[in-house]
Enzyme design. Structure first.
Site, PDB file in Angstrom:
ATOM      1  N   ASP A   1       0.844  -1.191   0.000  1.00  0.00           N
ATOM      2  CA  ASP A   1       0.000   0.000   0.000  1.00  0.00           C
ATOM      3  C   ASP A   1       0.883   1.246   0.000  1.00  0.00           C
ATOM      4  O   ASP A   1       2.012   1.205   0.497  1.00  0.00           O
ATOM      5  CB  ASP A   1      -0.862   0.043   1.271  1.00  0.00           C
ATOM      6  CG  ASP A   1      -2.078  -0.873   1.175  1.00  0.00           C
ATOM      7  OD1 ASP A   1      -2.397  -1.345   0.070  1.00  0.00           O
ATOM      8  OD2 ASP A   1      -2.708  -1.097   2.217  1.00  0.00           O
TER       9      ASP A   1
ATOM     10  N   ARG B   1      -0.883  -0.762  -8.830  1.00  0.00           N
ATOM     11  CA  ARG B   1      -2.244  -0.292  -8.518  1.00  0.00           C
ATOM     12  C   ARG B   1      -2.256   1.229  -8.626  1.00  0.00           C
ATOM     13  O   ARG B   1      -1.441   1.911  -8.003  1.00  0.00           O
ATOM     14  CB  ARG B   1      -2.610  -0.694  -7.084  1.00  0.00           C
ATOM     15  CG  ARG B   1      -3.979  -0.145  -6.664  1.00  0.00           C
ATOM     16  CD  ARG B   1      -4.198  -0.251  -5.150  1.00  0.00           C
ATOM     17  NE  ARG B   1      -4.115  -1.600  -4.651  1.00  0.00           N
ATOM     18  CZ  ARG B   1      -3.867  -1.896  -3.368  1.00  0.00           C
ATOM     19  NH1 ARG B   1      -3.673  -0.953  -2.475  1.00  0.00           N
ATOM     20  NH2 ARG B   1      -3.803  -3.151  -2.979  1.00  0.00           N
TER      21      ARG B   1
ATOM     22  N   GLY C   1      -5.584   8.496  -4.300  1.00  0.00           N
ATOM     23  CA  GLY C   1      -4.794   8.909  -3.134  1.00  0.00           C
ATOM     24  C   GLY C   1      -5.729   9.346  -2.012  1.00  0.00           C
ATOM     25  O   GLY C   1      -6.706  10.056  -2.267  1.00  0.00           O
ATOM     26  N   ALA C   2      -5.415   8.924  -0.784  1.00  0.00           N
ATOM     27  CA  ALA C   2      -6.370   9.058   0.319  1.00  0.00           C
ATOM     28  C   ALA C   2      -5.916   9.976   1.451  1.00  0.00           C
ATOM     29  O   ALA C   2      -6.620  10.110   2.438  1.00  0.00           O
ATOM     30  CB  ALA C   2      -6.671   7.670   0.885  1.00  0.00           C
TER      31      ALA C   2
ATOM     32  N   THR D   1     -10.457   2.272  -8.389  1.00  0.00           N
ATOM     33  CA  THR D   1     -11.323   3.446  -8.253  1.00  0.00           C
ATOM     34  C   THR D   1     -12.782   2.999  -8.228  1.00  0.00           C
ATOM     35  O   THR D   1     -13.112   1.921  -8.738  1.00  0.00           O
ATOM     36  CB  THR D   1     -11.106   4.446  -9.411  1.00  0.00           C
ATOM     37  OG1 THR D   1     -11.958   5.578  -9.221  1.00  0.00           O
ATOM     38  CG2 THR D   1     -11.383   3.838 -10.776  1.00  0.00           C
ATOM     39  N   HIS D   2     -13.637   3.841  -7.623  1.00  0.00           N
ATOM     40  CA  HIS D   2     -15.091   3.600  -7.674  1.00  0.00           C
ATOM     41  C   HIS D   2     -15.753   4.583  -8.618  1.00  0.00           C
ATOM     42  O   HIS D   2     -16.957   4.602  -8.769  1.00  0.00           O
ATOM     43  CB  HIS D   2     -15.694   3.771  -6.272  1.00  0.00           C
ATOM     44  CG  HIS D   2     -14.932   3.030  -5.245  1.00  0.00           C
ATOM     45  ND1 HIS D   2     -14.131   3.652  -4.323  1.00  0.00           N
ATOM     46  CD2 HIS D   2     -14.805   1.707  -5.029  1.00  0.00           C
ATOM     47  CE1 HIS D   2     -13.543   2.738  -3.580  1.00  0.00           C
ATOM     48  NE2 HIS D   2     -13.919   1.558  -3.979  1.00  0.00           N
TER      49      HIS D   2
ATOM     50  N   ARG E   1     -10.627   7.638   6.572  1.00  0.00           N
ATOM     51  CA  ARG E   1     -10.291   7.964   5.174  1.00  0.00           C
ATOM     52  C   ARG E   1     -11.484   7.673   4.258  1.00  0.00           C
ATOM     53  O   ARG E   1     -11.756   8.418   3.324  1.00  0.00           O
ATOM     54  CB  ARG E   1      -9.042   7.193   4.719  1.00  0.00           C
ATOM     55  CG  ARG E   1      -7.760   7.772   5.296  1.00  0.00           C
ATOM     56  CD  ARG E   1      -6.535   7.273   4.572  1.00  0.00           C
ATOM     57  NE  ARG E   1      -6.314   5.853   4.757  1.00  0.00           N
ATOM     58  CZ  ARG E   1      -5.743   5.307   5.813  1.00  0.00           C
ATOM     59  NH1 ARG E   1      -5.308   6.063   6.813  1.00  0.00           N
ATOM     60  NH2 ARG E   1      -5.569   4.008   5.895  1.00  0.00           N
ATOM     61  N   ARG E   2     -12.249   6.598   4.558  1.00  0.00           N
ATOM     62  CA  ARG E   2     -13.435   6.294   3.747  1.00  0.00           C
ATOM     63  C   ARG E   2     -14.479   7.392   3.924  1.00  0.00           C
ATOM     64  O   ARG E   2     -15.166   7.780   2.992  1.00  0.00           O
ATOM     65  CB  ARG E   2     -14.053   4.940   4.131  1.00  0.00           C
ATOM     66  CG  ARG E   2     -13.160   3.735   3.984  1.00  0.00           C
ATOM     67  CD  ARG E   2     -12.721   3.413   2.564  1.00  0.00           C
ATOM     68  NE  ARG E   2     -11.732   4.269   1.945  1.00  0.00           N
ATOM     69  CZ  ARG E   2     -10.410   4.192   2.125  1.00  0.00           C
ATOM     70  NH1 ARG E   2      -9.906   3.295   2.926  1.00  0.00           N
ATOM     71  NH2 ARG E   2      -9.597   5.013   1.498  1.00  0.00           N
TER      72      ARG E   2
HETATM   73  C1  LIG Z   1      -8.561  -1.252  -4.088  1.00  0.00           C
HETATM   74  C2  LIG Z   1      -8.143   0.074  -3.556  1.00  0.00           C
HETATM   75  C3  LIG Z   1      -6.924   0.199  -2.934  1.00  0.00           C
HETATM   76  C4  LIG Z   1      -6.514   1.456  -2.462  1.00  0.00           C
HETATM   77  N1  LIG Z   1      -5.251   1.591  -1.939  1.00  0.00           N
HETATM   78  C5  LIG Z   1      -4.822   2.824  -1.598  1.00  0.00           C
HETATM   79  C6  LIG Z   1      -3.481   3.052  -1.177  1.00  0.00           C
HETATM   80  O1  LIG Z   1      -2.650   2.127  -1.083  1.00  0.00           O
HETATM   81  N2  LIG Z   1      -3.115   4.322  -0.864  1.00  0.00           N
HETATM   82  C7  LIG Z   1      -3.986   5.381  -0.952  1.00  0.00           C
HETATM   83  O2  LIG Z   1      -3.605   6.526  -0.682  1.00  0.00           O
HETATM   84  N3  LIG Z   1      -5.269   5.176  -1.325  1.00  0.00           N
HETATM   85  C8  LIG Z   1      -5.699   3.943  -1.640  1.00  0.00           C
HETATM   86  N4  LIG Z   1      -6.991   3.767  -2.048  1.00  0.00           N
HETATM   87  C9  LIG Z   1      -7.982   4.878  -1.863  1.00  0.00           C
HETATM   88  C10 LIG Z   1      -7.989   5.796  -3.045  1.00  0.00           C
HETATM   89  O3  LIG Z   1      -6.801   6.533  -3.089  1.00  0.00           O
HETATM   90  C11 LIG Z   1      -9.171   6.783  -2.947  1.00  0.00           C
HETATM   91  O4  LIG Z   1      -9.032   7.533  -1.785  1.00  0.00           O
HETATM   92  C12 LIG Z   1     -10.503   6.083  -2.935  1.00  0.00           C
HETATM   93  O5  LIG Z   1     -10.554   4.998  -3.789  1.00  0.00           O
HETATM   94  C13 LIG Z   1     -11.592   7.093  -3.358  1.00  0.00           C
HETATM   95  O6  LIG Z   1     -11.379   7.508  -4.674  1.00  0.00           O
HETATM   96  P1  LIG Z   1     -12.258   7.027  -5.921  1.00  0.00           P
HETATM   97  O7  LIG Z   1     -11.323   6.792  -7.051  1.00  0.00           O
HETATM   98  O8  LIG Z   1     -13.027   5.818  -5.547  1.00  0.00           O
HETATM   99  O9  LIG Z   1     -13.156   8.233  -6.286  1.00  0.00           O
HETATM  100  P2  LIG Z   1     -13.916   9.367  -5.432  1.00  0.00           P
HETATM  101  O10 LIG Z   1     -13.379  10.661  -5.944  1.00  0.00           O
HETATM  102  O11 LIG Z   1     -13.917   9.102  -3.964  1.00  0.00           O
HETATM  103  O12 LIG Z   1     -15.384   9.169  -5.938  1.00  0.00           O
HETATM  104  C14 LIG Z   1     -15.706   9.431  -7.296  1.00  0.00           C
HETATM  105  C15 LIG Z   1     -17.095   8.938  -7.584  1.00  0.00           C
HETATM  106  O13 LIG Z   1     -17.169   7.514  -7.359  1.00  0.00           O
HETATM  107  C16 LIG Z   1     -18.466   7.192  -6.878  1.00  0.00           C
HETATM  108  N5  LIG Z   1     -18.356   6.628  -5.511  1.00  0.00           N
HETATM  109  C17 LIG Z   1     -17.316   6.719  -4.667  1.00  0.00           C
HETATM  110  N6  LIG Z   1     -17.587   6.076  -3.509  1.00  0.00           N
HETATM  111  C18 LIG Z   1     -18.823   5.594  -3.628  1.00  0.00           C
HETATM  112  C19 LIG Z   1     -19.688   4.861  -2.761  1.00  0.00           C
HETATM  113  N7  LIG Z   1     -19.324   4.545  -1.516  1.00  0.00           N
HETATM  114  N8  LIG Z   1     -20.908   4.520  -3.219  1.00  0.00           N
HETATM  115  C20 LIG Z   1     -21.315   4.875  -4.456  1.00  0.00           C
HETATM  116  N9  LIG Z   1     -20.542   5.589  -5.311  1.00  0.00           N
HETATM  117  C21 LIG Z   1     -19.324   5.933  -4.916  1.00  0.00           C
HETATM  118  C22 LIG Z   1     -19.254   8.475  -6.837  1.00  0.00           C
HETATM  119  O14 LIG Z   1     -19.918   8.619  -8.064  1.00  0.00           O
HETATM  120  C23 LIG Z   1     -18.163   9.514  -6.700  1.00  0.00           C
HETATM  121  O15 LIG Z   1     -18.564  10.788  -7.146  1.00  0.00           O
HETATM  122  C24 LIG Z   1      -7.399   2.556  -2.566  1.00  0.00           C
HETATM  123  C25 LIG Z   1      -8.627   2.421  -3.205  1.00  0.00           C
HETATM  124  C26 LIG Z   1      -9.008   1.206  -3.709  1.00  0.00           C
HETATM  125  C27 LIG Z   1     -10.315   1.105  -4.429  1.00  0.00           C
END
Ligand SMILES: Cc1cc2nc3c(=O)[nH]c(=O)nc-3n(C[C@H](O)[C@H](O)[C@H](O)COP(=O)(O)OP(=O)(O)OC[C@H]3O[C@@H](n4cnc5c(N)ncnc54)[C@H](O)[C@@H]3O)c2cc1C
Length: 306
Positions: A132, A182, A186-187, A224-225, A286-287
């Site tokens: 990570d 991956r 970024g969180a 990403t979501h 962070r979530r």
């Molecule tokens: C598998 C995985 C591993 C990760 N590992 C790391 C790591 O090692 N280091 C790190 O810094 N970060 C990590 N992250 C977190 C990542 O950096 C983001 O903070 C996190 O994924 C939120 O960004 P996003 O791309 O999902 O988009 P966001 O900008 O959070 O969301 C964009 C859009 O996605 C949709 N969305 C998002 N969440 C939801 C939800 N709960 N329900 C419905 N729709 C939703 C919405 O339409 C939203 O507007 C990881 C994430 C994932 C998925």
């Protein structure tokens, strides 16, 4: 702004105590965390694998402060990997490891040795490890340790964060044969000097990085979501002639499960990042910082006293 406040709260032990003792916190945690024990993690993994999903398991915990704590984290991973092999859950399940949980902040060599032991156990179990990525002060150290680990365990995965200005160059560096990367947004809360601040800039950077990884020789793991970024990734993967075994999507446990199923049904490899353990506070915060809807759900839970 709200995001920075929540991320600041993630570092406050006073707020941590308040959150941990709130009566309904457990229900919120359960949505994003598979449970507290190794057995809980194995049970949830079995279910996801039966549903046709791959898994990366994260034992929750970060910023370890003593060598004994770091050893305990290493041993938990060794037990987990033994359990996964015994249950026949490898290779679909791998593990994600935070170097700060292995002592990176006070003894980089120690963290590297523990990570090496975990990679060896993963190889013996027939699977891999992904490191990570944490806040930007650890990026160089984490990538240096990755290079060392890849000498013995070439399948060790890296994480790059699109919000960092340096990441497009890091993608170029890491888009080499066999290299698992991956890509996430970024969180952490990062200063402007090192990170893009607006969502638009971060998304644009994500797409640039995605193009570099998909055009390169490695194995991109698209974490990403974001519906727009997922659609772009599906499109670009076709453009770059990537077959389903040449890249994967990754989403967090409990987030957009319908989208996880849709992507898998469309023939993509989908890996769910599955956290477990008692040390869930930083992860949960962070979530919450990522999504105001989660915050409203959580605020109701903390405010309810019964
Ligand atoms: C598998 C995985 C591993 C990760 N590992 C790391 C790591 O090692 N280091 C790190 O810094 N970060 C990590 N992250 C977190 C990542 O950096 C983001 O903070 C996190 O994924 C939120 O960004 P996003 O791309 O999902 O988009 P966001 O900008 O959070 O969301 C964009 C859009 O996605 C949709 N969305 C998002 N969440 C939801 C939800 N709960 N329900 C419905 N729709 C939703 C919405 O339409 C939203 O507007 C990881 C994430 C994932 C998925």
């Amino acid at each position: 702004m709200l995001r920075s406040v929540i991320l600041a709260a993630s570092r406050s032990s006073r707020i941590e105590r308040l959150v941990e003792t709130a009566p309904l916190t457990r229900d919120v945690v359960r949505r994003f965390v598979a449970g507290t024990t190794t057995d809980d993690a194995l049970r949830a993994t079995r279910q996801l694998v039966a549903d046709g999903l791959a898994v990366s398991i994260d034992h929750l915990g970060e910023d370890t402060v003593s060598p004994d704590q770091a050893i305990a984290v290493r041993d938990e991973y060794l037990a987990l990997l033994g359990g996964l092999a015994e249950a026949g859950l490898t290779p679909p399940a791998e593990v994600s490891v935070k170097l700060s949980a292995l002592g990176q902040k006070f003894d980089e060599r120690l963290a590297r040795e523990h990570a090496h032991a975990i990679c060896a156990a993963a190889a013996a179990a027939g699977t891999t490890v992904t490191l990570d990525m944490e806040d930007h002060t650890t990026t160089d150290s984490t990538l240096d340790i990755l290079v060392e680990l890849r000498k013995d365990f070439p399948g060790t995965g890296a994480v790059l964060q699109a919000y960092l200005r340096r990441t497009e160059a890091d993608c170029r560096e890491l888009a080499t044969p066999g290299s698992r990367v991956r890509l996430c947004k970024g969180a952490y809360s990062e200063p402007e000097s090192v990170a893009y601040q607006s969502a638009r800039e971060v998304d644009k950077s994500y797409v640039r990085c995605l193009n570099v990884l998909l055009a390169g020789q490695g194995y991109p793991m698209i974490a990403t979501h974001d519906p727009r970024l997922i659609a772009i990734a599906e499109d670009r993967s076709r453009w770059f002639d990537r077959t389903p075994d040449q890249f994967e999507f990754q989403l967090l446990y409990g987030v957009r499960p319908d989208e996880q199923a849709r992507l898998a049904e469309a023939g993509h490899t989908v890996r769910v990042y599955l956290p477990y353990g008692t040390d869930w506070y930083g992860y949960l915060m962070r979530r919450l910082a990522e999504r105001p809807a989660n915050l409203a759900f959580f605020a109701r839970a903390v405010a309810t006293r019964r």
